[in-house]
Design an enzyme around this catalytic site. Sequence first.
Site, mmCIF file in Angstrom:
data_model
loop_
_atom_site.group_PDB
_atom_site.id
_atom_site.type_symbol
_atom_site.label_atom_id
_atom_site.label_comp_id
_atom_site.label_asym_id
_atom_site.label_seq_id
_atom_site.Cartn_x
_atom_site.Cartn_y
_atom_site.Cartn_z
ATOM 1 N N ASP A 1 2.068 -7.583 16.536
ATOM 2 C CA ASP A 1 2.255 -8.885 17.187
ATOM 3 C C ASP A 1 3.081 -8.754 18.461
ATOM 4 O O ASP A 1 4.209 -9.238 18.556
ATOM 5 C CB ASP A 1 2.927 -9.850 16.215
ATOM 6 C CG ASP A 1 2.087 -10.091 14.976
ATOM 7 O OD1 ASP A 1 0.870 -9.843 15.028
ATOM 8 O OD2 ASP A 1 2.638 -10.526 13.952
ATOM 9 N N GLU B 1 2.698 -3.024 6.402
ATOM 10 C CA GLU B 1 3.904 -2.175 6.556
ATOM 11 C C GLU B 1 4.562 -1.821 5.208
ATOM 12 O O GLU B 1 4.975 -0.674 5.063
ATOM 13 C CB GLU B 1 4.979 -2.879 7.418
ATOM 14 C CG GLU B 1 4.573 -3.256 8.801
ATOM 15 C CD GLU B 1 3.851 -4.586 8.815
ATOM 16 O OE1 GLU B 1 4.464 -5.623 8.992
ATOM 17 O OE2 GLU B 1 2.639 -4.582 8.628
ATOM 18 N N ASP C 1 -3.670 -7.578 6.501
ATOM 19 C CA ASP C 1 -2.472 -7.762 7.317
ATOM 20 C C ASP C 1 -1.239 -7.376 6.503
ATOM 21 O O ASP C 1 -1.289 -7.216 5.284
ATOM 22 C CB ASP C 1 -2.386 -9.214 7.779
ATOM 23 C CG ASP C 1 -1.729 -9.356 9.140
ATOM 24 O OD1 ASP C 1 -0.969 -8.445 9.531
ATOM 25 O OD2 ASP C 1 -1.968 -10.377 9.815
#
Length: 762
Positions: free
Chosen positions: A467, A402, A399
């Site tokens: 999300d 980015e 996760d």
Amino acid sequence: MAFPTAAGATAMATVNRNGSLVSVEPYAPNIVRVTIAVDRAQADAPPGDGPNAKADSAGWTHRTDADGDVFASSALTLTVKAQPWPKAPSQMERYFAPSLPPVALRITDAAGKPLTEMTGWEMAPHTVNGEKTFRVGASFSVAPGEHYYGLGQNQEGILDLKGRTIDCRHNYDAPAGETVCVPFMVTNKGYGIVWDNPSVTTVSPGLNNATHWQSEVGERVSFFVITGATTDELYAGYARLTGQTPLPPKAAFGLIQSKARYETQKELLDIADGYRSRQLPLDVMVLDWFHWSRMGQLDIDRTYFPDPKGMNDKLHAMGLRSIISVWPRFEKESRYFNMLASKGWFLKDKDGNVVDGLPIRSDRAGALIDTTNPDARSWFWDRIRDNIASEGFDWFWLDETEPDLVPDGNFFSIGSGDRYHNIFPLLHTTGVAEGSARDRPKMRNLILSRAAYLGVQRNGALFWSSDIKSTWEAYRRQIPTGLGFTATGMAYWGSDIGGWQWPNGPKAEKTVLLDPAGATAMAPSYADYPELFTRWFAYSVFTPTLRIHGQRPGAALWEYGTAAEPVLASFLKLRYALMPYIYSLGRHTYESGAPFMRALFMDFPNDPNVANMGDEYMFGPAFLVAPVTEQGQTSRTVYLPAGADWYDYWTNQRHTGGQSVTVPTPIDRIPLFVRAGSIVPMGVQVPSTATRQALESIRVYPGADASFAIYDDDGVTNAYKAGRNGTTATLRWDDATGRLRTVGKLPTGQDATALVQVIGAR
């Protein structure tokens, strides 16, 4: 810090245009790199991270004539146009003409047909993050009717990039949903451009009759041009340049069940048991965040997960696999923080201090491990292997790739976070992919990743749209979002089915199509959420990955109400019936580089009606999918592309292409058509892909000759890369004679003749 110059590029030639140096470096007959700089070291420098192919000028020629320097292969010709000796500037030119010596390029196909021209380039000095550098860019011509696709993930809900300005950067907080920058753009005019710069880049395709690229940090312009007669030739070129897309484990094509979050070992196992007791197929259980004792411990909290090895043993015994979330962030109080800080293995600010937490979103805790540093990458994998994989977890959810701690204004080990803004997901996933390949060589790798960059597909990553909200609006935008992402050459994309954010949406304006009685996935006030989830799930059956996830009380299939459960079960079983077809598509992507969730422009380039059609798509060569995205919708108009006939999957009614038809959309149907001249192998029901699946039928949709390569293997190991343990049979339909023949033995060992079902046959 400048671009790397330690190893020079192997240019075919570098030509001088009055002080502007233009390096031309072929990689294949249809792939060529162009580098433009005023500094020889920059002109000679190799590409940045992302492209991993070696230059190859075999078959290329270079000559100089009155037009300029001409570089030609069997696939394309690139001409660096001649430039006259610059004259003294006029009065106006003293103020407005650029200081750089001009460069112009022309690119044509093998027959001499113009594809595009680079009409100019730019280097404007400025200071970024304390570093004196340049804003660099280039402009390209626009052809009539030209359209543009790709550049990663943009969630505004529009497929065609033409006339827009794309902020190509990883941005979790983008207003429409997270943006992901993969600077590869394809056109419908026979070429694509790979922009070789990882800093924040602005792209304006076809705006004001030009396509303009501009990156915030750089000392050169560097890009690749890939040409092809079809879009699949462009994707084959991208794969050659940046790496093959591996075939994921077969379990990755089945249902992946997740929730934010399963709080205990018992809760997770109970959900797995719930699928098995209801005879619902399932392949993967996911353990999401906060399973750890502290963020950065890289451990599993034994208070709530007392026996993770035993938990995974139980899952494996049920024919299931597991994925666990591993974050790149470390609290100051975690056991590794001080060691990592002492080694300089965290993202740092301009003063050399560790960056801890975010100044936005009240996200206060955690430093980012700097996996741009190869030693930090290696250490991170070693801890995952020893602390987590050792407990029986199969694959890893990386996760915040980015990364979530925005690097702008800060520093990686390789340089300024502004210079390398978009590079983190490539290097972060590379460490786990390489570590897994080294330490688990027989086990096929899989990584869930929230962001991407050039070449990340080679690391075995599956991507999703981050999300997103749990609303009809967010769901509606997923269809063009996914098509734009796969048009970037990244085949494996999906979304959190039902949305990630807590279910909260406006009151339904139309009659709710599913009674929410018995639903525990949302508050009672969101009465149409089971309808939304069911439509979203039906769409996701026809996406590369099928993954339920979200921040809600319940997420399993039976937690959306008693009315929704049988409908969802029916769609889930359809996914598993199509597994022989879908897995074969994955094999084809490995071999070809082409995505199998395909915007219609890829397969119907001569139909202008589909150039910006983002709400329908092809799923492999056979299926046309038209998701229902409006609440209370009981019918939908579907455009059937010209050049083929189409069968309604549900009724077998045949339609001529090039027209729109209106079809009923009851809650238990998604508009679904099959192209005439298709072969679709269908499997028997299995509890998971761990069970060997026999074929139930081989459906033939007549109307044209057809061919389909059905493939199967053990679904787990890497033996397929060496051509071992896999079986391929080519099914060929002769429409004139109405006969199917098989080249090779079916992977299941069955007799194909006994399985054939000709749709529409009398």
